[in-house]
Scaffold this active site. Structure first.
Site, PDB file in Angstrom:
ATOM      1  N   GLY A 255       0.772  -1.236   0.000  1.00  0.00           N
ATOM      2  CA  GLY A 255       0.000   0.000   0.000  1.00  0.00           C
ATOM      3  C   GLY A 255       0.795   1.272   0.000  1.00  0.00           C
ATOM      4  O   GLY A 255       0.216   2.352  -0.166  1.00  0.00           O
ATOM      5  N   GLU A 289       4.139  -6.576   1.619  1.00  0.00           N
ATOM      6  CA  GLU A 289       3.560  -6.918   0.298  1.00  0.00           C
ATOM      7  C   GLU A 289       3.485  -5.703  -0.616  1.00  0.00           C
ATOM      8  O   GLU A 289       2.418  -5.355  -1.124  1.00  0.00           O
ATOM      9  CB  GLU A 289       2.141  -7.478   0.489  1.00  0.00           C
ATOM     10  CG  GLU A 289       2.024  -8.702   1.381  1.00  0.00           C
ATOM     11  CD  GLU A 289       0.568  -9.084   1.682  1.00  0.00           C
ATOM     12  OE1 GLU A 289      -0.349  -8.293   1.370  1.00  0.00           O
ATOM     13  OE2 GLU A 289       0.349 -10.174   2.222  1.00  0.00           O
ATOM     14  N   GLY A 291       3.495  -3.509  -3.874  1.00  0.00           N
ATOM     15  CA  GLY A 291       3.302  -3.720  -5.311  1.00  0.00           C
ATOM     16  C   GLY A 291       3.714  -2.460  -6.049  1.00  0.00           C
ATOM     17  O   GLY A 291       4.825  -2.335  -6.573  1.00  0.00           O
ATOM     18  N   ARG A 292       2.810  -1.492  -6.034  1.00  0.00           N
ATOM     19  CA  ARG A 292       3.023  -0.224  -6.736  1.00  0.00           C
ATOM     20  C   ARG A 292       4.401   0.399  -6.472  1.00  0.00           C
ATOM     21  O   ARG A 292       5.057   0.878  -7.397  1.00  0.00           O
ATOM     22  CB  ARG A 292       1.939   0.753  -6.277  1.00  0.00           C
ATOM     23  CG  ARG A 292       1.904   2.063  -7.035  1.00  0.00           C
ATOM     24  CD  ARG A 292       0.933   3.041  -6.347  1.00  0.00           C
ATOM     25  NE  ARG A 292      -0.327   2.431  -6.002  1.00  0.00           N
ATOM     26  CZ  ARG A 292      -1.400   2.387  -6.799  1.00  0.00           C
ATOM     27  NH1 ARG A 292      -1.359   2.965  -7.983  1.00  0.00           N
ATOM     28  NH2 ARG A 292      -2.505   1.801  -6.415  1.00  0.00           N
ATOM     29  N   ARG A 328      -6.187   3.174 -15.410  1.00  0.00           N
ATOM     30  CA  ARG A 328      -6.249   3.940 -14.163  1.00  0.00           C
ATOM     31  C   ARG A 328      -6.943   5.290 -14.308  1.00  0.00           C
ATOM     32  O   ARG A 328      -7.746   5.657 -13.454  1.00  0.00           O
ATOM     33  CB  ARG A 328      -4.859   4.086 -13.546  1.00  0.00           C
ATOM     34  CG  ARG A 328      -4.218   2.742 -13.172  1.00  0.00           C
ATOM     35  CD  ARG A 328      -2.922   2.915 -12.388  1.00  0.00           C
ATOM     36  NE  ARG A 328      -3.169   3.445 -11.066  1.00  0.00           N
ATOM     37  CZ  ARG A 328      -2.992   4.687 -10.698  1.00  0.00           C
ATOM     38  NH1 ARG A 328      -2.497   5.573 -11.552  1.00  0.00           N
ATOM     39  NH2 ARG A 328      -3.290   5.072  -9.479  1.00  0.00           N
ATOM     40  N   TYR A 332     -10.105   5.301 -11.942  1.00  0.00           N
ATOM     41  CA  TYR A 332      -9.964   6.031 -10.671  1.00  0.00           C
ATOM     42  C   TYR A 332      -9.830   7.533 -10.877  1.00  0.00           C
ATOM     43  O   TYR A 332      -9.522   8.239  -9.929  1.00  0.00           O
ATOM     44  CB  TYR A 332      -8.684   5.609  -9.934  1.00  0.00           C
ATOM     45  CG  TYR A 332      -8.396   4.154  -9.784  1.00  0.00           C
ATOM     46  CD1 TYR A 332      -9.286   3.302  -9.136  1.00  0.00           C
ATOM     47  CD2 TYR A 332      -7.190   3.615 -10.243  1.00  0.00           C
ATOM     48  CE1 TYR A 332      -8.977   1.960  -8.960  1.00  0.00           C
ATOM     49  CE2 TYR A 332      -6.876   2.278 -10.068  1.00  0.00           C
ATOM     50  CZ  TYR A 332      -7.772   1.453  -9.423  1.00  0.00           C
ATOM     51  OH  TYR A 332      -7.459   0.142  -9.246  1.00  0.00           O
ATOM     52  N   CYS A 358     -14.136   3.587 -28.051  1.00  0.00           N
ATOM     53  CA  CYS A 358     -15.449   4.229 -28.155  1.00  0.00           C
ATOM     54  C   CYS A 358     -16.104   4.371 -26.794  1.00  0.00           C
ATOM     55  O   CYS A 358     -17.071   3.678 -26.463  1.00  0.00           O
ATOM     56  CB  CYS A 358     -16.338   3.406 -29.084  1.00  0.00           C
ATOM     57  SG  CYS A 358     -15.549   3.183 -30.665  1.00  0.00           S
ATOM     58  N   GLU A 359     -15.551   5.225 -25.973  1.00  0.00           N
ATOM     59  CA  GLU A 359     -16.077   5.551 -24.642  1.00  0.00           C
ATOM     60  C   GLU A 359     -15.630   6.968 -24.345  1.00  0.00           C
ATOM     61  O   GLU A 359     -14.449   7.297 -24.546  1.00  0.00           O
ATOM     62  CB  GLU A 359     -15.444   4.661 -23.544  1.00  0.00           C
ATOM     63  CG  GLU A 359     -15.709   3.191 -23.632  1.00  0.00           C
ATOM     64  CD  GLU A 359     -17.065   2.772 -23.091  1.00  0.00           C
ATOM     65  OE1 GLU A 359     -17.711   3.578 -22.382  1.00  0.00           O
ATOM     66  OE2 GLU A 359     -17.473   1.651 -23.395  1.00  0.00           O
ATOM     67  N   TYR A 386      -0.121  -1.497 -12.174  1.00  0.00           N
ATOM     68  CA  TYR A 386      -1.544  -1.490 -12.531  1.00  0.00           C
ATOM     69  C   TYR A 386      -1.758  -0.856 -13.906  1.00  0.00           C
ATOM     70  O   TYR A 386      -2.774  -0.208 -14.149  1.00  0.00           O
ATOM     71  CB  TYR A 386      -2.373  -0.795 -11.436  1.00  0.00           C
ATOM     72  CG  TYR A 386      -2.111  -1.407 -10.071  1.00  0.00           C
ATOM     73  CD1 TYR A 386      -2.609  -2.671  -9.776  1.00  0.00           C
ATOM     74  CD2 TYR A 386      -1.330  -0.762  -9.109  1.00  0.00           C
ATOM     75  CE1 TYR A 386      -2.340  -3.269  -8.548  1.00  0.00           C
ATOM     76  CE2 TYR A 386      -1.067  -1.359  -7.884  1.00  0.00           C
ATOM     77  CZ  TYR A 386      -1.571  -2.602  -7.622  1.00  0.00           C
ATOM     78  OH  TYR A 386      -1.307  -3.199  -6.402  1.00  0.00           O
TER      79      TYR A 386
HETATM   80  C1  LIG Z   1      -2.968  -5.147  -4.070  1.00  0.00           C
HETATM   81  C2  LIG Z   1      -2.434  -5.735  -2.823  1.00  0.00           C
HETATM   82  C3  LIG Z   1      -1.142  -5.421  -2.390  1.00  0.00           C
HETATM   83  C4  LIG Z   1      -0.270  -4.418  -3.088  1.00  0.00           C
HETATM   84  O1  LIG Z   1      -0.736  -3.126  -2.935  1.00  0.00           O
HETATM   85  P1  LIG Z   1       0.153  -1.897  -3.443  1.00  0.00           P
HETATM   86  O2  LIG Z   1      -0.645  -0.716  -3.122  1.00  0.00           O
HETATM   87  O3  LIG Z   1       0.391  -2.075  -4.896  1.00  0.00           O
HETATM   88  O4  LIG Z   1       1.435  -1.949  -2.646  1.00  0.00           O
HETATM   89  C5  LIG Z   1      -0.673  -6.068  -1.265  1.00  0.00           C
HETATM   90  N1  LIG Z   1      -1.435  -6.973  -0.590  1.00  0.00           N
HETATM   91  C6  LIG Z   1      -2.686  -7.283  -0.971  1.00  0.00           C
HETATM   92  C7  LIG Z   1      -3.466  -8.270  -0.211  1.00  0.00           C
HETATM   93  C8  LIG Z   1      -3.229  -6.676  -2.104  1.00  0.00           C
HETATM   94  O5  LIG Z   1      -4.471  -6.986  -2.475  1.00  0.00           O
END
Ligand SMILES: *Cc1c(COP(=O)(O)O)cnc(C)c1O
Length: 430
Positions: A255, A289, A291-292, A328, A332, A358-359, A386
């Site tokens: 997150g 965890e 990601g982004r 995105r 969002y 076409c949107e 993403y």
């Molecule tokens: C999407 C997700 C992440 C990664 O979130 P980021 O904002 O990209 O860091 C980590 N854990 C879970 C369970 C997720 O669904």
């Protein structure tokens, strides 16, 4: 008319590994000019920097050296196997949310012992594949899922390692679609119910309670929500210990946000220190965890201006990338910085940057001051997370090519889909 401002230099912003820089008036990925990539692989095309990916992972891990930890890259942010393989070689684990992602991680050489499996709707097949692979932990999101997992593991004669994903009801102060830790979200076990579900888990023959997990949302730019959630989790760990349910790892989820325009998310080091400071008296492994934060600013979407269209109220730059390539903005209302690969001097116009789909929701950016001509190349920045992972084939558009730059080398890591690929799995009636 606005003057053509110098391109913002995001290099010094937090968590912004930026290997995308101008050299001799042309935007480069590391040592390769983006025009060269467009010539060789056409547009739209995702371009990633290997150095940026590696630096993000190493920076994230730097604050954790010496602690018992595991950084599990959230595969859904960018699942290309070349990227997963790169992270696996750096020692990463993986956070997966489907059987498909499990298959990808294994194909990319990821270590099953470093996989955590999140997601509210794991089916029995996915559970079986993960148990067969021998993953590190299931992040279980409901009492029903726990029952199902116990049953599936029992049929296989296995014990499933489990964390409960608890929902701490913390406001991550992010977009409602990417906030996951509030009571009204579908994710996790309500905090008030956690003890009871842990007690059920501890009594199940084919479940082994290992950890506590939480993930409160995405693109979080403040430290406070993470700490608020962790304090609740630590209280829960103590309560569980008193009930003779020992916890060996805490998974704080992902997150952490990145800079798309002027956000200032906590630096990795600050974030790690704040979390580790809370754990000094706990003998637990700590899992992350992200990601982004590991991939977002390591990629751009390269696109070409097809047409300029000036109407009474708006100027449109119609580009060859669209909402199916980068969802995105449409989903969002997210902001991505958009820059010309070869910026021109002189007057700019204020453009709506839109795709061919076409949107009316098919836009990539609003009100961008640019000096454009048809045929110009644009780079949509911060598209590494993403982006491709949410791409679709809407309007029967093949998904973009993906390339990775490594110094002065250029590697195709996913070829562009051709029209015939898109209906290859369909059948005419007899
Ligand atoms: C999407 C997700 C992440 C990664 O979130 P980021 O904002 O990209 O860091 C980590 N854990 C879970 C369970 C997720 O669904």
């Amino acid at each position: 008319m606005l003057k053509n401002l110098p391109q913002p230099n995001l290099q010094l912003k937090n968590n912004n590994v930026n290997e995308f820089d101008f050299k001799n008036g042309t935007l480069h990925a590391e040592n390769i000019a983006l025009n060269q990539i467009a010539e060789e692989f056409n547009t739209p095309c995702y371009v990633y920097s290997k150095a940026a990916l590696m630096q993000a992972f190493n920076d994230f891990s730097a604050g954790l050296i010496g602690t018992n930890h595991l950084v599990c890259f959230a595969v859904k942010a960018n699942p290309n196997i070349a990227i997963l393989n790169l992270f696996a070689k750096l020692g990463a684990g993986f956070d997966i949310v489907s059987g498909g992602e499990l298959a990808r991680v294994l194909a990319a050489g990821g270590d099953p012992q470093k996989i955590v499996f999140s997601g509210v709707g794991k089916n029995a097949d996915e559970m079986r594949s993960a148990l067969n692979a021998g993953i590190f932990c299931f992040n279980v999101e409901s009492a029903s899922e726990l029952n199902r997992l116990n049953q599936v593991a029992g049929e296989m004669g296995k014990i499933a390692p489990v964390s409960l994903r608890v929902n701490p009801n913390v406001d991550a102060k992010t977009h409602p679609y990417i906030s996951t830790g509030l009571k009204n979200n579908k994710f996790g076990v309500a905090f008030e119910d956690a003890i009871a579900v842990y007690e059920q888990a501890a009594a199940m023959p084919n479940i082994a309670v290992h950890g506590v997990d939480c993930h409160i949302g995405s693109q979080i730019t403040e430290l406070a929500p993470f700490i608020e959630a962790l304090d609740l989790i630590l209280g829960l760990v103590d309560t569980l210990a008193a009930k003779n349910i020992p916890i060996s790892h805490i998974d704080v989820g992902g997150g952490i946000g990145i800079t798309y325009s002027d956000e200032t998310p906590p630096e990795f080091k600050t974030y790690a220190q704040a979390i580790l400071a809370k754990l000094t008296h706990k003998n637990v492994k700590i899992l992350f965890e992200p990601g982004r934060a590991l991939v977002g600013n390591a990629g751009v979407l390269l696109t070409k201006v097809e047409y300029l269209k000036h109407t009474e109220s708006k100027n449109f730059a119609i580009v060859d990338a669209a909402m199916n390539d980068l969802m995105r903005p449409a989903l969002y209302d997210a902001y991505h910085n958009i820059v010309a690969v070869n910026p021109r001097d002189g007057e700019t116009n204020v453009y709506e940057i839109v795709g061919p789909v076409c949107e009316s929701g098919d836009f990539l950016g609003h009100d961008r001051a640019l000096n454009l001509a048809e045929g110009d190349l644009l780079a949509i920045k911060s598209a590494g997370a993403y982006g491709m992972s949410m791409a679709s084939n809407y309007n029967t558009r093949g998904r973009a090519a993906e390339v990775m730059v490594d110094g002065d080398k250029l590697h195709l890591i996913r070829q562009r889909e051709k029209a015939a690929d898109l209906f290859a799995l369909e059948h005419l009636l007899p």
